[in-house]
Motif scaffolding. Structure first.
Motif, PDB file in Angstrom:
ATOM      1  N   GLU A  25       9.969 -15.965  -3.650  1.00  0.00           N
ATOM      2  CA  GLU A  25       9.162 -16.763  -4.579  1.00  0.00           C
ATOM      3  C   GLU A  25       9.097 -18.235  -4.190  1.00  0.00           C
ATOM      4  N   TRP A  26      10.014 -18.691  -3.295  1.00  0.00           N
ATOM      5  CA  TRP A  26       9.979 -20.078  -2.836  1.00  0.00           C
ATOM      6  C   TRP A  26       9.275 -20.210  -1.484  1.00  0.00           C
ATOM      7  N   GLY A  27       8.769 -19.070  -0.985  1.00  0.00           N
ATOM      8  CA  GLY A  27       8.047 -19.111   0.277  1.00  0.00           C
ATOM      9  C   GLY A  27       8.918 -18.970   1.494  1.00  0.00           C
ATOM     10  N   ASN A  28      10.182 -18.654   1.304  1.00  0.00           N
ATOM     11  CA  ASN A  28      11.078 -18.478   2.441  1.00  0.00           C
ATOM     12  C   ASN A  28      10.927 -17.065   3.007  1.00  0.00           C
ATOM     13  N   VAL A  29      10.913 -16.969   4.343  1.00  0.00           N
ATOM     14  CA  VAL A  29      10.753 -15.671   5.019  1.00  0.00           C
ATOM     15  C   VAL A  29      12.063 -14.903   4.931  1.00  0.00           C
ATOM     16  N   SER A  30      11.991 -13.720   4.327  1.00  0.00           N
ATOM     17  CA  SER A  30      13.184 -12.890   4.208  1.00  0.00           C
ATOM     18  C   SER A  30      13.137 -11.686   5.145  1.00  0.00           C
ATOM     19  N   SER A  31      11.922 -11.358   5.570  1.00  0.00           N
ATOM     20  CA  SER A  31      11.753 -10.180   6.420  1.00  0.00           C
ATOM     21  C   SER A  31      10.398 -10.269   7.111  1.00  0.00           C
ATOM     22  N   ILE A  32      10.206  -9.469   8.115  1.00  0.00           N
ATOM     23  CA  ILE A  32       8.896  -9.375   8.773  1.00  0.00           C
ATOM     24  C   ILE A  32       8.519  -7.895   8.892  1.00  0.00           C
ATOM     25  N   GLU A  33       7.220  -7.637   8.791  1.00  0.00           N
ATOM     26  CA  GLU A  33       6.735  -6.253   8.954  1.00  0.00           C
ATOM     27  C   GLU A  33       6.087  -6.113  10.319  1.00  0.00           C
ATOM     28  N   THR A  34       6.368  -4.991  10.963  1.00  0.00           N
ATOM     29  CA  THR A  34       5.810  -4.691  12.291  1.00  0.00           C
ATOM     30  C   THR A  34       4.471  -3.977  12.126  1.00  0.00           C
ATOM     31  N   LEU A  35       3.476  -4.462  12.843  1.00  0.00           N
ATOM     32  CA  LEU A  35       2.124  -3.890  12.771  1.00  0.00           C
ATOM     33  C   LEU A  35       1.678  -3.499  14.179  1.00  0.00           C
ATOM     34  N   SER A  36       1.271  -2.283  14.355  1.00  0.00           N
ATOM     35  CA  SER A  36       0.808  -1.810  15.671  1.00  0.00           C
ATOM     36  C   SER A  36      -0.647  -2.193  15.871  1.00  0.00           C
ATOM     37  N   ARG A  37      -0.967  -2.587  17.095  1.00  0.00           N
ATOM     38  CA  ARG A  37      -2.333  -2.985  17.426  1.00  0.00           C
ATOM     39  C   ARG A  37      -2.748  -2.303  18.730  1.00  0.00           C
ATOM     40  N   LEU A  38      -4.050  -1.962  18.821  1.00  0.00           N
ATOM     41  CA  LEU A  38      -4.581  -1.307  20.010  1.00  0.00           C
ATOM     42  C   LEU A  38      -5.855  -2.008  20.443  1.00  0.00           C
ATOM     43  N   LYS A  39      -5.898  -2.379  21.729  1.00  0.00           N
ATOM     44  CA  LYS A  39      -7.119  -2.927  22.311  1.00  0.00           C
ATOM     45  C   LYS A  39      -7.549  -2.002  23.438  1.00  0.00           C
ATOM     46  N   HIS A  40      -8.590  -1.229  23.163  1.00  0.00           N
ATOM     47  CA  HIS A  40      -9.072  -0.256  24.142  1.00  0.00           C
ATOM     48  C   HIS A  40      -9.977  -0.955  25.155  1.00  0.00           C
ATOM     49  N   PRO A  41      -9.851  -0.620  26.438  1.00  0.00           N
ATOM     50  CA  PRO A  41     -10.650  -1.315  27.455  1.00  0.00           C
ATOM     51  C   PRO A  41     -12.159  -1.147  27.287  1.00  0.00           C
ATOM     52  N   GLN A  42     -12.592  -0.033  26.688  1.00  0.00           N
ATOM     53  CA  GLN A  42     -14.029   0.168  26.466  1.00  0.00           C
ATOM     54  C   GLN A  42     -14.426  -0.021  25.008  1.00  0.00           C
ATOM     55  N   LEU A  43     -13.568   0.425  24.096  1.00  0.00           N
ATOM     56  CA  LEU A  43     -13.941   0.418  22.675  1.00  0.00           C
ATOM     57  C   LEU A  43     -13.484  -0.834  21.937  1.00  0.00           C
ATOM     58  N   GLY A  44     -12.717  -1.685  22.594  1.00  0.00           N
ATOM     59  CA  GLY A  44     -12.284  -2.933  21.963  1.00  0.00           C
ATOM     60  C   GLY A  44     -11.114  -2.723  21.014  1.00  0.00           C
ATOM     61  N   ASN A  45     -10.989  -3.649  20.031  1.00  0.00           N
ATOM     62  CA  ASN A  45      -9.894  -3.589  19.061  1.00  0.00           C
ATOM     63  C   ASN A  45     -10.116  -2.440  18.082  1.00  0.00           C
ATOM     64  N   ILE A  46      -9.099  -1.611  17.927  1.00  0.00           N
ATOM     65  CA  ILE A  46      -9.183  -0.444  17.045  1.00  0.00           C
ATOM     66  C   ILE A  46      -8.108  -0.575  15.971  1.00  0.00           C
ATOM     67  N   PRO A  47      -8.468  -0.491  14.679  1.00  0.00           N
ATOM     68  CA  PRO A  47      -7.481  -0.665  13.606  1.00  0.00           C
ATOM     69  C   PRO A  47      -6.533   0.532  13.508  1.00  0.00           C
ATOM     70  N   PRO A  48      -5.336   0.320  12.958  1.00  0.00           N
ATOM     71  CA  PRO A  48      -4.350   1.410  12.826  1.00  0.00           C
ATOM     72  C   PRO A  48      -4.864   2.592  12.017  1.00  0.00           C
ATOM     73  N   LEU A  49      -5.703   2.346  11.013  1.00  0.00           N
ATOM     74  CA  LEU A  49      -6.229   3.444  10.206  1.00  0.00           C
ATOM     75  C   LEU A  49      -7.039   4.433  11.039  1.00  0.00           C
ATOM     76  N   ASP A  50      -7.557   3.953  12.197  1.00  0.00           N
ATOM     77  CA  ASP A  50      -8.329   4.830  13.076  1.00  0.00           C
ATOM     78  C   ASP A  50      -7.456   5.503  14.125  1.00  0.00           C
ATOM     79  N   PHE A  51      -6.522   4.754  14.714  1.00  0.00           N
ATOM     80  CA  PHE A  51      -5.794   5.358  15.828  1.00  0.00           C
ATOM     81  C   PHE A  51      -4.515   6.096  15.424  1.00  0.00           C
ATOM     82  N   ILE A  52      -3.903   5.728  14.287  1.00  0.00           N
ATOM     83  CA  ILE A  52      -2.674   6.424  13.881  1.00  0.00           C
ATOM     84  C   ILE A  52      -2.926   7.906  13.588  1.00  0.00           C
ATOM     85  N   PRO A  53      -4.002   8.276  12.844  1.00  0.00           N
ATOM     86  CA  PRO A  53      -4.248   9.715  12.614  1.00  0.00           C
ATOM     87  C   PRO A  53      -4.439  10.507  13.911  1.00  0.00           C
ATOM     88  N   VAL A  54      -5.070   9.862  14.902  1.00  0.00           N
ATOM     89  CA  VAL A  54      -5.273  10.551  16.177  1.00  0.00           C
ATOM     90  C   VAL A  54      -3.931  10.795  16.856  1.00  0.00           C
TER      91      VAL A  54
END
Length: 649
Positions: A429-458
């Motif tokens: 509540e004071w704005g101090n960082v208590s933790s960080i969340e890890t987010l996966s990212r994919l940059k496809h050479p032909q299709l560009g940036n692909i969000p996790p909602l698209d690539f995780i199910p695959v």
């Protein structure tokens, strides 16, 4: 029988040859008659005129017989029976013998009254007639000899016994008669040999013709059998052996033919659901009978001008100029498939997922249409919509390309080349960082940036989630290990798939990764989605979570409030924190904060902490703090970044 038939044909040929020479014989005899009569007409020989007229009359009768025979033979050759043959032979024989008798008579009555010159003339004429008979009368063995004897021998004998006698001339006539008989005999045998040789040649030719005809008939039958067999093989090559439907080649060929008559075709891809389970549980024989049952249903229900084929093991394809959805044919089929059937006394339930594509509205060619319909069916099954019907659209194509591209990347197992991790802060509540969340990212050479909602199910559907999840966890732990050197209280959250939690060895995997990184268990948080509460293997998942919780790993329920989990199931889940989905934060401006208050109340009842996701403005932050929220995450505090140091400073 064959010998008798051959004799008849020889006799017929001899008779034909005899009559062929008969006219010349009559003319020669008539000429000789005139010459002899001229020589003796002035002499006072008894009955000479009677002889002349009788002979002329008889020659005329022979001429009539000859002309009648030729007319009869040309008109009725095919009907010349042995009886007719005998009749014409008798007529011919009678004429020749009577002619010979005529010359015998004239020799006996005329030679005694003639001078030396006359005797020589008559003798020469008789000898000439006998000599001619060796050839002309050669076809008839007996008649020819009789004629030679009658024309020459009486004259020769008369020359010996008349006064004055001419024994030498008589002896020469007799010897000449013998020679003519031998010549006639030789000629007859030569003719007979020629005729028999002709018949042999004819028989050989006929035999060859028959053999040739047999060969031609056999060849014709063989050609027909080859054509029939070729047609059967072509049909077999285009027909599925089990269902007797078109196979791929047969289906494509008929579709191309149908495309010539209709400007638009509708393709449907039928994918049998859980067919492997039928084979495994009921046996492959039952599985084959199920496929035959489906084939029969398709043929019975579908309208005319519809092409049906078996595309693969449990896949069927349909092509029709009609929209089967509008005709309710698909509904009828789905209802028929949904009804349980008994095959070999075993209850079998069948369900079909159907993809559709229209040609040329959706795609450019027939094979693309089949592929497009297949994509639509695959999309339905991948998203859990088995038994539904979906028409192809270009978003499905994009997702298919994405899936193909991802599969190629995942097979390489070189995740670092394409994937990277970003981090977003979780603050108090004071704005101090208590933790960080890890987010996966994919940059496809032909299709560009692909969000996790698209690539995780695959990644989940292709069976790579365990390896990919380990890669994410390992990199996240190694990263937080470095950050904790300057921020010892910092923890890191990593999203995990329900598939990972179903693995009996997942707990040991986490232990191994924690041990390898040196990060304490309480510095790791695993985030699971609320949908895990609806999983059929919830007990196994809870067992894994309890093991993880017992060693100090924190468990967060992510995106809470977006699912349909019951409070009873929520109570059984050994979690530490609920993460309120960002949609509730967005809705506060229009629908108020009642839902968030309700979630806070639920969390209080279950002794769960709260983290609010999606905080993007200061106003939202203040309002949420006023409600009692103590931990927050969102763009207002930090954007996801590959370097967490940027928001830790």
């Amino acid at each position: 029988m064959k010998k008798k038939s051959s004799s008849y044909h020889v006799q017929l040929s001899l008779l034909e040859l005899a009559y062929k020479n008969n006219l010349y014989s009559i003319l020669v005899n008539f000429t000789a008659l005139i010459c002899v009569y001229y020589q003796i007409a002035s002499l006072a020989i008894p009955y000479i005129d009677l002889w002349f007229y009788f002979t002329v009359f008889f020659m005329f009768v022979r001429l009539i017989i000859d002309l009648s025979y030729k007319k009869f033979f040309s008109a009725e050759k095919s009907s010349l029976t042995p009886k007719n043959l005998h009749k014409w032979s008798v007529l011919y024989t009678s004429g020749v013998i009577l002619g010979g008798l005529s010359w015998a008579i004239i020799a006996v009555i005329a030679l005694p009254n003639l001078g030396i010159e006359g005797k020589f003339v008559v003798t020469v004429i008789s000898s000439a007639l006998a000599g001619g008979a060796t050839g002309v009368l050669a076809p008839n063995k007996v008649v020819g000899k009789i004629f030679i004897v009658l024309t020459l021998l009486p004259a020769s004998i008369t020359l010996v016994f008349i006064t004055p006698s001419l024994p030498l001339l008589g002896f020469l006539g007799t010897f000449f008669c013998f020679v003519m008989l031998v010549g006639h005999h030789h000629n007859h045998n030569q003719i007979l040999d020629n005729i028999e040789l002709t018949f042999k040649n004819d028989d050989l030719l006929s035999s060859l013709q028959r053999q040739n005809q047999k060969v031609l008939d056999l060849n014709y039958r063989l050609e027909n059998r080859v054509k029939e067999r070729t047609a059967d093989l072509e049909k077999m090559a285009l027909t599925d052996r089990l269902t007797q439907l078109n196979n791929r080649e047969g289906f494509l060929g008929q579709c191309r033919q149908l495309a010539l008559s209709f400007h638009s075709l509708k393709f449907y891809f039928f994918d049998l659901d859980r067919f492997k389970q039928i084979n495994d549980s009921k046996g492959h024989e039952v599985g084959d009978l199920v496929l035959q049952h489906i084939s029969t249903l398709l043929l019975d229900v579908l309208p005319e001008q519809t092409v049906v084929g078996r595309w693969g093991g449990d896949e069927f394809v349909i092509c029709s100029p009609n929209d089967l959805e509008k005709l309710d044919a698909l509904d009828v089929l789905c209802n028929a498939f949904s009804e349980a059937v008994y095959i070999k006394n075993k209850r079998v339930e069948v369900c079909m997922t159907i993809g559709a594509a229209h040609y040329p509205e959706d795609v450019n060619d027939i094979e693309e249409a089949i592929h497009a319909a297949d994509l639509a069916a695959t999309y339905l099954k991948r998203n859990g919509n088995r038994g539904a019907v979906l028409r192809f659209n270009h978003e499905l194509l994009r997702q298919s390309e994405l899936t193909s591209g991802l599969i190629n990347i995942l097979h390489e197992k070189n995740y670092s080349e394409y994937f990277h991790l970003e981090y977003q802060s979780i603050v108090d509540e004071w704005g101090n960082v208590s933790s960080i969340e890890t987010l996966s990212r994919l940059k496809h050479p032909q299709l560009g940036n692909i969000p996790p909602l698209d690539f995780i199910p695959v990644i989940e559907n292709t069976g790579h989630i365990m390896q990919f999840g380990c890669w994410v966890l390992e990199n996240a732990l190694n990263y937080v290990k470095e950050l904790r050197k300057s921020n010892p209280e910092l923890s890191i959250a990593v999203n995990v798939s329900p598939i990972q939690l179903k693995d009996d060895y997942f707990y040991k995997t986490i232990q191994r990764l924690l041990l390898g990184s040196g990060v304490p268990a309480n510095a790791l948080t695993l985030e699971i989605t609320e949908s895990v509460l609806e999983d059929t293997n919830l007990e196994g998942i809870i067992s894994q979570i309890e093991l993880l919780k017992n060693i100090g790993v924190n468990i967060h329920i992510d995106d809470f409030g977006t699912g349909y989990s019951s409070l009873t199931r929520l109570r059984t889940l050994p979690a530490h924190t609920l993460k309120i989905d960002r949609s509730f934060v967005v809705d506060m401006a229009t629908q108020g904060d009642g839902l968030i208050k309700g979630i806070l109340s639920i969390a209080g009842q279950f002794n769960l902490d709260i983290i609010v996701e999606g905080v993007e403005t200061e106003e939202q932050f203040i309002q949420l703090k006023a409600l009692g929220c103590t931990k927050f995450q969102g763009f207002y505090f930090s954007m996801p970044n590959r370097d967490a140091d940027l928001f830790l400073l």
